[in-house]
Design an enzyme around this catalytic site. Structure first.
Site, mmCIF file in Angstrom:
data_model
loop_
_atom_site.group_PDB
_atom_site.id
_atom_site.type_symbol
_atom_site.label_atom_id
_atom_site.label_comp_id
_atom_site.label_asym_id
_atom_site.label_seq_id
_atom_site.Cartn_x
_atom_site.Cartn_y
_atom_site.Cartn_z
ATOM 1 N N CYS A 166 0.839 -1.208 0.000
ATOM 2 C CA CYS A 166 0.000 0.000 0.000
ATOM 3 C C CYS A 166 0.869 1.253 0.000
ATOM 4 C CB CYS A 166 -0.932 0.001 1.208
ATOM 5 S SG CYS A 166 -1.937 1.501 1.338
ATOM 6 N N CYS A 176 -0.410 4.191 2.177
ATOM 7 C CA CYS A 176 -0.240 3.976 3.623
ATOM 8 C C CYS A 176 1.214 4.174 4.032
ATOM 9 C CB CYS A 176 -0.616 2.546 4.026
ATOM 10 S SG CYS A 176 -2.252 2.029 3.549
ATOM 11 N N ASP A 177 2.119 3.592 3.274
ATOM 12 C CA ASP A 177 3.504 3.440 3.723
ATOM 13 C C ASP A 177 4.511 4.272 2.939
ATOM 14 O OD1 ASP A 177 2.456 1.487 5.429
ATOM 15 O OD2 ASP A 177 2.747 -0.091 3.953
#
Ligand SMILES: Cc1cc2nc3c(=O)[nH]c(=O)nc-3n(C[C@H](O)[C@H](O)[C@H](O)COP(=O)(O)OP(=O)(O)OC[C@H]3O[C@@H](n4cnc5c(N)ncnc54)[C@H](O)[C@@H]3O)c2cc1C
Lengths: 315, 222
Positions: free
Chosen positions: A146, A149-150
């Site tokens: 992701c 997200c990261d």
């Protein structure tokens, strides 16, 4: 992304419903809109955040009516739309289901039990693992599925993106805004992504290693390199990188249903043209379904078809 | 400064709290006078003030990281920090380090509601039973980013467990704001949960049973 997002706040109510929708991605939310409008008492179960996989992408440019909209904003529109027509929402995961009986029973991770006359399985899919040595070991040490997200952990670092489809190319483009170096590795000689995304990728700072597969992810404390095998020459290269983003396909979330509902050999649920499964009153929509295209527009369309058909059980 | 909450969200919260809040909720905010040490302190304080204005059961108390007595009492490790007390002044044992923005704003709201019910939370009977086996202090640190849709689930799980078990502290840590700590634990994929400062760890928003299993394996030392 609104700075302060409230989509997750929801409270459970009663336990008997006309329609239980499992999953609040675009398929589940479109179903909820149609079910609400059909006057059916509806509950939607979501184990993480309403919106599903559209929350995993920065911008969406192929959902009709929006030239360009963030995944987050589109999800919020879907959710508010469903709430407007009266669907109930609860943040619980379905962990057990009896779909064969006339009245369907669903059990959640909080130990609650719900019943419904009809069920829509809209549990979507999860990223497929690459299945190479090092992937599990470095899961929390530089391997990610992701980018939104990261991605921020890789500011000014080097990353590789594995895959050649829409997700790989789009998320790779997103990473070019954050990382110092982005290299896309794909096993074929051409990308599979939509032309417009490919063109943007070729114009960006992204580098490409084609006809090649990653055979190992390695390092000491965190990811330091990937081993790449050229499929044409069989030559092996040790390629230095700090992060590995994997976009190599999807695994349907059908484990808890597949003893009852018919699936293909990959676990995707088989339906008729009305999205009904082999079980009466049980429907499947969106990414979980065996379907030629897995997009927001098709997931939403499936939801509409399913619910309109389902009204036959309530006449 | 312009309001951070949109008029629509503000109205939504007014309604929600009107329906859901049972008792009083005191939110303790710890910031720092040294702005260069706390980029998000002002923004965090402002969103909390706006939150408090939506219902008179919610009050905000602002403190500085210099107030050593209080900082010690509540074991505050860095700023911005948020914790909640119920109407009897009981610490709910939840901490937010870093701004609860993005998807984490929902977690904050859920926590306010749970605190107003004196920490009454929805957990399965088997979880409640397992929690009784926890006899010594246990710290759960949930590293998140505001753009991670899976993260609130892990944060809320840690917070619910903390509210239920007198030995558990449940923390949310916004990974981008605390890069050194994130680096120390090799956080590169969120949610990343650290148990007892490294005795155990896992990545991902696991369902309740599996989440509790991870904790119990540390508690039992297996
Ligand atoms: C990085 C990325 C970029 C993309 N970009 C685009 C794009 O630009 N345009 C486009 O059209 N499509 C795009 N897609 C594809 C699109 O997101 C999916 O096709 C679509 O989200 C499928 O919708 P769905 O409702 O079937 O499933 P999902 O979106 O996967 O939603 C399923 C939901 O069900 C929940 N769930 C699963 N199991 C349970 C359970 N047991 N109990 C409760 N809840 C459960 C999940 O948490 C999830 O929220 C992209 C996908 C990815 C990964």
């Amino acid at each position: 992304m609104p700075l302060f997002n409230l989509s997750n706040v929801s409270k459970p109510k009663e336990t008997n419903y006309d329609v239980a929708i499992i999953g609040a991605g675009p398929g589940g939310l479109a179903s909820a809109i149609y079910a609400g409008r059909a006057g059916l008492k509806t509950i939607v179960f979501e184990k993480s955040t309403e919106g599903g996989q559209i929350l995993l992408t920065d911008m969406i440019e192929d959902y009709p009516g929006f030239v360009s909209i963030s995944g987050n904003a589109l999800a919020e529109n879907f959710l508010n739309h469903a709430k407007t027509f009266g669907a109930n929402f609860t943040n619980e995961e379905i962990i057990e289901a009896d779909l064969v009986s006339k009245i369907k029973r669903l059990k959640t991770d909080l130990g609650n039990e719900y019943t419904a006359k009809t069920v829509v399985i809209a549990t979507g899919s999860n990223p497929r693992k690459l299945g190479v040595p090092g992937e599990e070991e470095f899961m929390n040490r530089g391997v990610s599925y992701c980018a939104v997200c990261d991605g921020s952990f890789f500011k000014d670092k080097r990353v590789v993106v594995i895959g050649g489809g829409d997700s790989a190319v789009e998320e790779g483009l997103y990473m070019t805004k954050i990382a110092k170096e982005v290299t896309l590795i794909h096993r074929r000689d051409k990308l599979r992504a939509q032309k417009i995304a490919q063109e943007r990728a070729f114009k960006s700072k992204m580098k490409f290693i084609l006809d090649s597969v990653v055979t190992e992810i390695g390092g000491s404390k965190s990811v330091e390199y990937v081993m790449i095998r050229n499929l044409k020459t069989n030559e092996m290269t040790k390629y230095p990188t700090d992060g590995v983003f994997i976009y190599v396909g999807l695994i349907p979330n059908t484990q808890i249903f597949k003893d009852q509902v018919k699936t293909d050999e990959n676990g995707f649920i088989l339906t008729d043209e009305h999205m009904e499964t082999n079980l009466e009153g049980v429907y499947a929509v969106g990414d979980v379904r065996k379907t030629p295209l897995r997009q927001i527009v098709t997931a939403a369309s499936d939801g509409a078809i399913a619910v309109i058909d389902m009204t036959k059980y309530f006449d | 400064m312009a309001a951070l909450l949109s008029e629509e969200d503000r109205k939504y919260l007014v309604d929600l709290f009107e329906k859901e809040l049972k008792g009083e909720v005191k939110i303790l905010f710890f910031g720092s006078k040294r702005k260069e040490e706390c980029e998000y302190c002002d923004l965090t304080e402002q969103i909390l003030q706006e939150l408090a204005e939506t219902n008179n059961k919610i009050t905000i108390e602002t403190h500085d990281f210099d107030e050593t007595d209080l900082v010690k009492k509540y074991n505050i490790e860095m700023v911005p920090a948020i914790l909640m007390l119920d109407s009897e002044g009981n610490d709910m044992r939840i901490r937010y380090y870093g701004i609860p923005s993005g998807y984490e704003f929902s977690s904050l709201i859920e926590d306010v509601i749970a605190t107003s019910k004196k920490g009454e939370v929805d957990l399965s009977a088997s979880t409640v039973k397992k929690l009784e086996e926890i006899k010594s202090p246990l710290k759960l640190q949930v590293f998140v980013t505001p753009t991670c849709p899976y993260c609130p689930r892990a944060v809320l799980m840690a917070h619910k467990l903390a509210m239920k078990s007198p030995n558990i502290i449940g923390e949310m840590i916004e990974a981008n704001e605390f890069p050194d700590l994130s680096m120390q634990y090799n956080v590169s994929s969120v949610p990343h949960i650290i148990i007892n400062e490294g005795e155990g760890e896992f990545v991902g928003a696991l369902p309740e049973d599996a989440f509790v299993e991870q904790i119990m394996s540390v508690v039992k030392g297996v």
